[in-house]
Design a protein around this motif. Structure first.
Motif, PDB file in Angstrom:
ATOM      1  N   HIS A 334       0.816  -1.211   0.000  1.00 14.31           N
ATOM      2  CA  HIS A 334       0.000   0.000   0.000  1.00 14.31           C
ATOM      3  C   HIS A 334       0.853   1.266   0.000  1.00 14.31           C
ATOM      4  O   HIS A 334       0.629   2.168  -0.797  1.00 14.31           O
ATOM      5  N   TYR A 336       4.404   1.592  -0.115  1.00 16.28           N
ATOM      6  CA  TYR A 336       5.755   1.645  -0.691  1.00 16.28           C
ATOM      7  C   TYR A 336       5.858   1.133  -2.132  1.00 16.28           C
ATOM      8  O   TYR A 336       6.654   1.638  -2.909  1.00 16.28           O
ATOM      9  N   ASN A 338       4.364   1.152  -5.077  1.00 13.70           N
ATOM     10  CA  ASN A 338       4.270   2.023  -6.242  1.00 13.70           C
ATOM     11  C   ASN A 338       5.499   2.927  -6.339  1.00 13.70           C
ATOM     12  O   ASN A 338       6.058   3.137  -7.413  1.00 13.70           O
ATOM     13  N   THR A 339       5.917   3.448  -5.207  1.00 13.42           N
ATOM     14  CA  THR A 339       7.096   4.313  -5.168  1.00 13.42           C
ATOM     15  C   THR A 339       8.379   3.514  -5.418  1.00 13.42           C
ATOM     16  O   THR A 339       9.251   3.945  -6.160  1.00 13.42           O
ATOM     17  N   ASN A 341       8.795   0.560  -7.070  1.00 11.62           N
ATOM     18  CA  ASN A 341       8.965  -0.113  -8.359  1.00 11.62           C
ATOM     19  C   ASN A 341       7.918   0.251  -9.404  1.00 11.62           C
ATOM     20  O   ASN A 341       7.849  -0.372 -10.448  1.00 11.62           O
ATOM     21  N   GLY A 342       7.102   1.234  -9.113  1.00 10.56           N
ATOM     22  CA  GLY A 342       6.067   1.630 -10.049  1.00 10.56           C
ATOM     23  C   GLY A 342       6.435   2.914 -10.755  1.00 10.56           C
ATOM     24  O   GLY A 342       7.576   3.360 -10.666  1.00 10.56           O
ATOM     25  N   PRO A 343       5.468   3.581 -11.384  1.00  8.55           N
ATOM     26  CA  PRO A 343       4.127   3.049 -11.557  1.00  8.55           C
ATOM     27  C   PRO A 343       4.085   1.979 -12.645  1.00  8.55           C
ATOM     28  O   PRO A 343       4.800   2.096 -13.616  1.00  8.55           O
ATOM     29  N   ASN A 361      -9.406   2.993  -5.427  1.00 10.02           N
ATOM     30  CA  ASN A 361      -8.318   3.267  -4.474  1.00 10.02           C
ATOM     31  C   ASN A 361      -7.017   2.569  -4.869  1.00 10.02           C
ATOM     32  O   ASN A 361      -6.004   2.781  -4.224  1.00 10.02           O
ATOM     33  N   ALA A 362      -7.060   1.726  -5.910  1.00 10.01           N
ATOM     34  CA  ALA A 362      -5.844   1.022  -6.319  1.00 10.01           C
ATOM     35  C   ALA A 362      -5.506   1.323  -7.774  1.00 10.01           C
ATOM     36  O   ALA A 362      -4.789   0.560  -8.417  1.00 10.01           O
ATOM     37  N   LYS A 363      -6.014   2.435  -8.276  1.00  9.35           N
ATOM     38  CA  LYS A 363      -5.898   2.642  -9.717  1.00  9.35           C
ATOM     39  C   LYS A 363      -4.484   2.941 -10.193  1.00  9.35           C
ATOM     40  O   LYS A 363      -4.196   2.760 -11.364  1.00  9.35           O
ATOM     41  N   SER A 364      -3.606   3.349  -9.305  1.00  6.63           N
ATOM     42  CA  SER A 364      -2.225   3.591  -9.737  1.00  6.63           C
ATOM     43  C   SER A 364      -1.320   2.396  -9.451  1.00  6.63           C
ATOM     44  O   SER A 364      -0.575   1.953 -10.316  1.00  6.63           O
ATOM     45  N   ALA A 365      -1.412   1.861  -8.241  1.00  5.96           N
ATOM     46  CA  ALA A 365      -0.549   0.729  -7.874  1.00  5.96           C
ATOM     47  C   ALA A 365      -1.056  -0.584  -8.464  1.00  5.96           C
ATOM     48  O   ALA A 365      -0.308  -1.548  -8.601  1.00  5.96           O
TER      49      ALA A 365
END
Lengths: 546, 331
Positions: A334, A336, A338-339, A341-343, A361-365
């Motif tokens: 939740h 870490y 995305n930051t 190894n994402g986006p 609520n999860a549309k980016s990660a």
């Protein structure tokens, strides 16, 4: 040692600290509290510094000659990299609000386990080595020099914190001991001083993909064994997909569920759920670990282990990722992932293929929690459930620290559990939701050798469970965390005998009415369900209501 | 043990003594008023800014709010917009409650172990003392503006009137004076007598407390016992803010003691725990929205991770995988 202490003896806790300066109280490293050191070969696998053989009980910890400069340089770097750390070194007013919020302090009475003092262990070094006042006035300014004894003390107490963040909830400035502990452990790891219970899973996860070091075929076999159990207890055949390219969803869960009782029943619940709704998904033997013990080592290591999940999602060409029940896994996923190894541009915004619900609520990660996913299914009436199959259970729910204070997932699992269990009882309000207590063994501390520490740290949670056990006859402690499932049984056996522990999805699995199932006189553990031995639907009437 | 209480006490008493002497010698009075105040304000102003800039220089690599309520998730689940904000408005509300009403401290409870049971009971003492202390301090600071501003702004007049409305004694005792005295005494009693708080308290915790107690005491003494010539003080203050400082004759020494203590407090401010005033606004567990999965949060120092790739993994375990019937990239 813990085994020799009865609960009555263990409960002789004095929560009143001595009338002395904490710096005058020498730290004595005690068996039963500390964990064994990391094996050099496990450090070598991931290329971390200074692998060597040492013991916490020795005088000489095999520190490199320039360890002091390395530590201070490491601290300086981290002050520059983390605003949190820098501010938290400066602004604590020592109001004492956090003092009695820590499960380790409440269970042990060790005043250095008050979150403020645990942070002061490092803050005093910060003041003594980095601030003018501390350099000149020393102890009068709350400063001290870094010595080997200071390092040993920091080591001892950094591994008596489960990074549960309960103290940060009550801090008027949001000072988060987890931030201090995370960085404290990073510094410790500069000298090869990790504990093995963390380092070995890290090495395993790095190479084989999961903490237990299950090789690809073993991982697959274990899950197939569970399918055999499902066949026996439910009467349906499940053939789960592995490493399947082009599946819609990649499912990742902590490997504890693949291996250990009672996590395996939770995993059986997943298998049945996915079969029930005909989900197009796949397991991965490569990214076969949701949990991340790297997070208990260094943020760098956490990122390296976490990288596999997106990498595997990309390789398999899935649309999005679904995550199983796990506590710290979800802190990492939740807050870490995305930051780190994402986006993940190669994935799509998660949409439930069954209900069409978009997980905003999860549309980016692009990773959704199984409780969110299941709650949505139930809300849309997509599951055929027979909650009577859980009627013999009186269930309470333990909020895991990380999905609570590092995410805020409270209602989803409750909705799911209440949908599949008629008898649900909450523990006292100061011990649940955002105020929840740790199981006592999180953040890589669920080893065997530190059992006394674990039982002490587990006391506040166990105490609240005992309350609902005695008051309402609760006999099942549910949770959404693999560490809980591994750690709580021991804590319960000690503090609240007769209390069983299960995952949310196990309760779902028990209640699911599967197409083509035979008579199901037992639950997923193979234990007879009262009233179901004869025929379906003749559950005993229970008069008490929720 | 005693050093961390006695040393700050001694320092405060020394300041009182020095200022008492300095304030009694007329040629030293400019030093103990004008010069001291300018220097102290300069230290405060630049020190505060420097500290905040220093904090701001370190990035916030991860989005790590402490979530204190239900997350924003499925549309039918009621989420906690303030305690677990996912919008800027929510964050601002959370910060408002945190900064102005001490929300987190309001959650406080005490936990005791009684015959085998951990009892958690709400306790609002610390919250009440802290709130009473900070607000009366603020009101007193605003009231003091009447010495510096001419004409006196209506807000200051009104506040003054409300604060003094109970008309207790002559001259009337301000409500804020009563509250701050009670609260600061309460806070000191906590530190001295609650074992847990005493255990964690440092000299740096007693020093500002003693300093503030001394400031309040000298302030009250000036008002009720050793009356100072308020017009002279006002002339001094006016001179200072207009950068044409004059030190009128006839201001009692007690005034210089009061001023020296205040100057010590503000000069000490940027180097002390009192910076929590600035820090609270920048605390990453409070001022970030819980949108970690909803929006990408960039880490400026991120490095690409070195990890065990799938190819390496398959090379390592190909035979096992083949035997188990797992699909392979390369046979």
């Amino acid at each position: 040692m813990a085994k020799e202490l009865t609960p009555q003896e263990m409960l002789r806790i004095d929560l009143t600290p001595p009338n002395r300066d904490w710096m005058d109280i020498p730290t004595v490293i005690k068996p039963g509290i500390y964990c064994y050191p990391a094996k050099p070969e496990k450090i070598e696998i991931v290329g971390m510094p200074n692998p060597h053989v040492w013991s916490p009980l020795d005088d000489d910890w095999g520190l490199p000659e320039d360890w002091k400069e390395t530590f201070l340089q490491g601290m300086r770097e981290r002050l520059e990299k983390h605003r949190s750390f820098k501010i938290f070194m400066d602004i604590c007013v020592r109001c004492g609000a956090c003092a009695d919020k820590c499960h380790f302090f409440l269970g042990s009475g060790d005043p250095k386990n008050m979150p403020v003092v645990r942070a002061e262990l490092i803050r005093s070094v910060y003041r003594g080595e980095f601030t003018k006042a501390g350099q000149i006035l020393g102890r009068l300014a709350g400063g001290r020099k870094l010595t080997e004894d200071v390092l040993k003390e920091i080591w001892y107490y950094m591994f008596q914190c489960t990074e549960c963040r309960r103290c940060s909830l009550f801090c008027p400035y949001g000072i988060d001991t987890a931030e201090v502990t995370i960085i404290g452990r990073e510094l410790i790891n500069l000298f090869g001083l990790n504990i093995n219970w963390i380092q070995e899973p890290v090495a395993n996860c790095y190479e084989t993909g999961n903490h237990l070091g299950l090789l690809p075929h073993t991982f697959k076999q274990n899950i197939e064994f569970m399918c055999m159990d499902i066949e026996e207890f439910v009467g349906i055949t499940i053939d789960p997909p592995f490493n399947k390219k082009g599946a819609e969803i990649l499912f990742v869960t902590p490997s504890g569920d693949v291996f250990a009782d009672p996590g395996i029943y939770t995993l059986m619940g997943y298998l049945m759920l996915f079969e029930h709704i005909g989900l197009d998904y796949t397991w991965s033997t490569y990214a076969s670990e949701g949990g991340n013990f790297g997070f208990f080592t260094s943020l760098d290591m956490a990122q390296r282990l976490n990288a596999k999940i997106y990498a595997e999602a990309k390789r398999l060409g899935v649309k999005w990722i679904l995550g199983g029940e796990c506590g710290h896994m979800w802190r990492v996923v939740h807050q870490y992932m995305n930051t780190f190894n994402g986006p993940p541009e190669f994935l799509e915004e998660p949409v439930s293929p069954i209900t069409g619900t978009k997980f905003e609520n999860a549309k980016s990660a692009k990773m959704v929690h199984i409780a969110e996913f299941t709650a949505d299914l139930i809300k849309h009436g997509k599951l055929k459930l027979n909650p009577k199959r859980n009627d013999h259970l009186k269930v309470t729910y333990h909020d895991s620290c990380n999905p609570s204070r590092g995410m805020g997932m409270f209602e989803e699992p409750r909705y799911v559990i209440k949908s599949v269990c008629k008898h649900f009882y909450e523990m006292p309000e100061n011990t649940i939701r955002e105020q929840t207590f740790c199981c006592g063994s999180g953040a890589g501390l669920n080893a065997g050798e530190n059992m006394e520490l674990r039982l002490r740290g587990g006391l506040p949670r166990a105490n609240a469970v005992k309350y609902v056990h005695e008051r309402f006859g609760v006999n099942m402690l549910s949770c959404v965390c693999a560490i809980d499932r591994a750690a709580l049984p021991a804590s319960m056996e000690y503090w609240v005998p007769d209390m069983k522990v299960c995952g949310m999805s196990e309760l779902v699995g028990n209640a699911l009415v599967m197409e083509g199932e035979h008579d199901r006189p037992t639950d997923l553990r193979g234990e007879e369900i009262p009233g179901f031995a004869k025929a379906e639907g003749e559950g005993e009437e229970v008069t008490e209501d929720v | 043990m005693a050093a961390r209480i006695l040393f700050p006490l001694a320092v405060v008493l020394a300041i009182v003594a020095v200022a008492l002497i300095g304030g009694s010698i007329s040629f030293l009075q400019p030093l103990f008023s004008v010069a001291l105040l300018y220097v102290a304000f300069a230290i405060f102003f630049f020190g505060f800014i420097a500290k905040v800039i220093n904090w701001a220089k370190s990035p916030v690599p991860f989005r790590i709010p402490t979530t204190a309520g239900q997350e924003f998730s499925l549309p039918w689940i009621k989420w906690s917009k303030i305690d677990n904000p996912s919008t800027l408005g929510g964050v601002l509300m959370r910060m408002f409650f945190e900064v102005c009403l001490f929300r987190s401290l309001f959650r406080n409870m005490r936990t005791d172990l009684r015959s085998g049971w951990l009892i958690h009971s709400p306790t609002k003492w610390l919250w009440l003392l802290a709130l009473g202390f900070h607000y009366s301090f603020l009101i007193i600071a605003i009231r003091h503006l009447r010495l510096f501003l001419h004409p006196i702004p209506g807000v200051v007049e009104t506040l003054d009137a409300i604060d003094g409305m109970f008309q207790i004694g002559i001259p009337p005792l301000y409500l804020s004076d009563i509250i701050i005295s009670l609260c600061v005494t309460g806070l000191l009693i906590r530190r001295l007598f609650l074992p847990k708080v005493r255990f964690v308290s440092l000299a740096a915790d007693y020093f500002p407390l003693f300093l503030i107690i001394a400031i309040i005491t000298t302030g009250l003494l000036m008002r009720f016992v050793f009356r100072v010539d308020i017009t002279a003080v006002k002339a001094l203050a006016n001179g200072i803010v207009s950068f044409h400082p004059v030190v009128p004759k006839g201001i009692g020494a007690i005034f210089f003691v009061h001023l020296a203590l205040v100057c010590t407090l503000i000069a000490y401010f940027p180097f002390s725990k009192l910076m929590h005033m600035g820090g609270i606004f920048m605390s990453p567990t409070r001022n970030l929205a819980n949108t970690s999965r909803m929006a990408y949060h960039e880490n400026p120092w991120r490095q690409p991770p070195k990890f065990h790739s799938y190819e390496e993994y398959e090379d390592m375990y190909r035979d096992y995988m083949k035997e188990a019937g797992l699909p392979l990239e390369r046979e």
